[in-house]
Design an enzyme around this catalytic site. Structure first.
Site, short mmCIF file in Angstrom:
data_model
loop_
_atom_site.label_atom_id
_atom_site.label_comp_id
_atom_site.label_asym_id
_atom_site.label_seq_id
_atom_site.Cartn_x
_atom_site.Cartn_y
_atom_site.Cartn_z
N LYS A 39 0.91 -0.97 0.08
CA LYS A 39 -0.07 0.24 -0.23
C LYS A 39 1.09 1.02 0.19
O LYS A 39 2.00 1.22 0.86
CB LYS A 39 -0.71 0.09 1.05
CG LYS A 39 -1.65 1.13 1.51
CD LYS A 39 -2.92 0.88 2.59
CE LYS A 39 -3.70 2.02 2.40
NZ LYS A 39 -5.12 1.55 3.83
N SER A 79 -9.64 0.73 3.21
CA SER A 79 -8.97 2.09 2.37
C SER A 79 -8.05 0.99 1.39
O SER A 79 -7.17 1.70 0.23
CB SER A 79 -8.05 3.03 2.88
OG SER A 79 -7.49 2.42 4.10
N SER A 93 -9.60 -0.98 6.93
CA SER A 93 -9.21 -1.23 5.85
C SER A 93 -8.78 -2.31 4.85
O SER A 93 -8.02 -2.10 3.59
CB SER A 93 -8.55 -0.03 5.99
OG SER A 93 -9.41 0.95 5.34
#
Ligand code: GLN
Length: 485
Positions: free
Chosen positions: A78, A153, A177
Site C-alpha cells: 500500500k 482504504s 481497511s
C-alpha cells in the site's frame, strides 16, 4: 496454469526446489500487472527495474542455498508504507513527489527476508475511505466487476491479490481497511492486534487505531506474511514486546471443542440477506466440524460508528498538521506571506474527504468541545473494549459479517459520507478494542461478487484466528476462484 496462479507458499516451495526462478516469477507478475491494471488501477507506482534487480539477487541467494523465507517472491505495498528512494504518495496530491529517505520497519523486514517489491498500491487518500474512490490517482476497480468498488482504504492491496498480480500484499487497517476490501475482493485479510506489527515508517492516520497487516489468497499465506512483519520494534513505542509465535505450527489443529461466539448485535436489519445467508452457512460448517457456536452480546456496538469517527478524525487532524508545505507536503505559495502559503498548500493538496476529517477532528478537539466529544468517545471506547473482553471470557473467538453488503457500485455512496461511514459498522469495533480480526471469503452474491466473514480474536491470539480460518478454508473452494478481468 500460469506462474501468477501460484499461491505464496507454492511459489516459496518451487523457488526453493529450483523449479522456477525469481526473475521468471517477477517478470510474470509485471506482465500480469501490465495486462490487467489498465482496468483495475491497483498500482500507483510500478518498480520495474528495482524488482528485476532484486529478483536477480534472490536467484543468486537461492542458488547458494542460504535464502530466507520470502526470497524471490513478488509482493506489493500500500502506498502508505514509506520506501527508500521510491515515491510514496498516500494517494494524495500533497505527497505527489515525496521520495522518502528510508524504509519503514515492515518494508525493511520484507526486504531482509528476500521479498521482491514490485510496486506501490492505490488506496484512499491518507487511508480515509471505504471504497477507494478518495484517491488522487483515481478509483481502484473490483476485479470481479469493474463497475464495483474494491472496498477501502487498502483497495489496491486487495485488488492486486484477487487479480493475481502478486500473491500477497501489505495494507493498513484503522477501522476495517484490510478486512473490508479483502471481503469485497474475495481474498483473506488479517488485522493484527494493536502493537503486534510496527508502524514505524507508515504514514500515520489515527495513531491509536492504525495497524499493519497482510492480504493474501489463503490463510496459510496470510500467516507467512504476518510472521514476516510481526514483532517488537523499539522504533515504535506502541509495539508490544511479547514473543511472536510460529504462526504455521498450529495451523492444522482444527476447531473441535472450541467455542465461537455470534454477537446478536451484528445480525440486525440492514444486513443484506445474501450476506446473512453466506455467514449462516459458515456457522453450519463450524458446527459440523465440532465447534460449539453460542450467542454472545456486545451491547455497546451501536456506539461504535460515532465513537470511531470522533477518535479517528481527532487523531487525523493532529497527524495531518505536518503537511504544511514546510515540514512535509508540496508547497503552494501565492507569495503573500506564510499564512497564505499554509492555506494554499493545504487547500490545494488535500482532497475533500481529508479536509472534512481535519475539520471534524479539529472541532472535536477544540476547547469547550473536547470533553463533550473526544473525551466522551474515549470513555465509550473503553466500554466497547470491555464488551469484547467479557465475551472472550466465554468464547475463544467471535464470528461476524465483514460488511453489511457486497461491494457497491462506483459512485453509489460518494455523495453521502454518512452512508459510507455506516458501511464500516462491523469492522470498526476491533480497532477501537485493539483486538485482532481476519476476513475470509465465504460465498458469492447472485451477481457473482464475493462475500466474506470475519473472525475476531483475543489480543495477540492471531494464531487462533489462523487455525480457525484454516479449518474452514479446507472445506471450501471460495478462495481458489479466479476473476476474469
Ligand atoms: N473506512 C474507515 C475510514 O474511512 C476505515 C479506514 C481505515 O481502516 N484506514 O476511516
Amino acid at each position: 496454469m500460469e506462474l501468477t496462479d501460484l499461491t505464496l507458499h507454492e511459489m516459496i516451495r518451487q523457488l526453493r526446489e529450483g523449479e522456477i526462478t525469481s526473475v521468471a516469477l517477477t517478470e510474470a507478475s509485471l506482465a500480469r500487472i501490465d495486462a490487467t491494471d489498465k482496468n483495475l488501477n491497483a498500482f500507483i507506482t510500478i518498480c520495474r527495474d528495482e524488482a528485476i534487480e532484486a529478483a536477480r539477487a534472490a536467484d543468486a541467494r537461492l542458488a547458494q542455498g542460504d535464502a530466507p523465507m520470502l526470497t524471490g517472491v513478488p509482493v506489493a505495498l500500500k502506498d502508505i508504507f514509506i520506501t527508500e528512494g521510491i515515491r510514496t504518495t498516500c494517494a494524495s496530491k500533497i505527497l505527489a513527489s515525496f521520495i522518502p529517505p528510508y524504509d519503514g520497519t515492515a518494508v525493511r523486514k520484507l526486504k531482509e527476508l528476500g521479498a521482491v517489491i514490485v510496486g506501490k498500491l492505490n488506496m484512499d487518500e491518507f487511508a480515509m475511505g471505504s471504497s477507494n474512490e478518495n484517491s488522487a490517482h483515481g478509483p481502484v476497480r473490483n476485479p470481479w466487476n469493474v463497475d464495483r468498488v474494491p472496498g477501502g482504504s487498502s483497495g489496491g492491496s486487495a485488488a492486486c491479490v484477487a487479480a493475481r498480480q502478486v500473491p500477497a500484499s501489505l495494507g493498513t487497517d484503522t477501522g476495517g481497511s484490510i478486512r473490508q476490501p479483502a471481503s469485497h475482493c474475495g481474498v483473506v485479510g488479517l488485522k493484527p492486534t494493536y502493537g503486534r506489527v510496527s508502524r514505524y515508517g507508515v504514514v500515520a492516520f489515527a495513531s491509536s487505531l492504525d495497524q499493519v497487516g497482510p492480504l493474501a489468497r489463503n490463510v496459510r499465506d496470510c500467516g507467512i506474511m504476518l510472521q514476516a512483519v510481526a514483532g517488537y520494534d523499539p522504533a515504535d513505542s506502541t509495539s508490544v514486546d511479547t514473543p511472536v509465535p510460529d504462526y504455521l505450527a498450529g495451523l492444522e489443529g482444527g476447531v473441535k471443542g472450541m467455542k465461537i461466539g455470534l454477537p446478536q448485535e451484528y445480525f440486525v436489519s440492514g444486513l443484506d440477506p445474501e450476506v446473512k445467508h453466506a455467514v449462516d452457512q459458515v456457522v453450519e460448517v463450524y458446527r459440523s466440524m465440532g465447534a460449539e457456536v453460542v450467542e454472545v452480546s456486545l451491547p455497546h456496538t451501536r456506539y461504535a460508528v460515532s465513537c470511531y469517527y470522533l477518535i479517528a478524525t481527532a487523531e487525523a487532524s493532529s497527524n495531518l498538521a505536518r503537511y504544511d508545505g514546510v515540514r512535509f507536503g508540496e508547497r503552494v505559495d501565492p507569495g503573500k506571506g506564510l499564512k497564505d502559503m499554509y492555506t494554499a498548500t493545504r487547500s490545494q493538496g488535500f482532497g475533500d474527504e481529508v479536509k472534512r476529517r481535519i475539520m471534524l477532528g479539529t472541532y472535536a478537539l477544540s476547547s469547550g468541545y473536547y470533553d463533550a466529544y473526544y473525551l466522551k468517545a474515549q470513555k465509550v471506547r473503553t466500554l466497547i473494549r470491555n464488551d469484547f473482553l467479557a465475551a472472550f471470557e466465554e468464547v475463544d473467538c467471535i464470528l461476524t459479517p465483514v460488511a453489511p453488503t457486497p461491494a457497491f457500485a462506483l459512485g453509489d455512496k460518494t455523495a453521502d459520507p454518512l452512508q459510507m461511514y455506516l458501511s464500516d459498522i462491523f469492522t470498526l469495533s476491533a480497532n477501537l478494542a485493539g483486538i485482532c480480526g481476519m476476513s475470509l471469503p465465504c460465498g458469492r452474491a447472485e451477481d457473482g461478487l464475493p462475500i466474506g466473514f470475519q473472525l475476531l480474536g483475543k489480543p495477540f491470539a492471531e494464531a487462533d484466528l489462523l487455525r480457525t480460518g484454516y479449518a474452514y478454508e479446507q472445506t471450501q473452494e471460495w478462495h481458489t476462484a479466479r476473476p476474469v478481468i
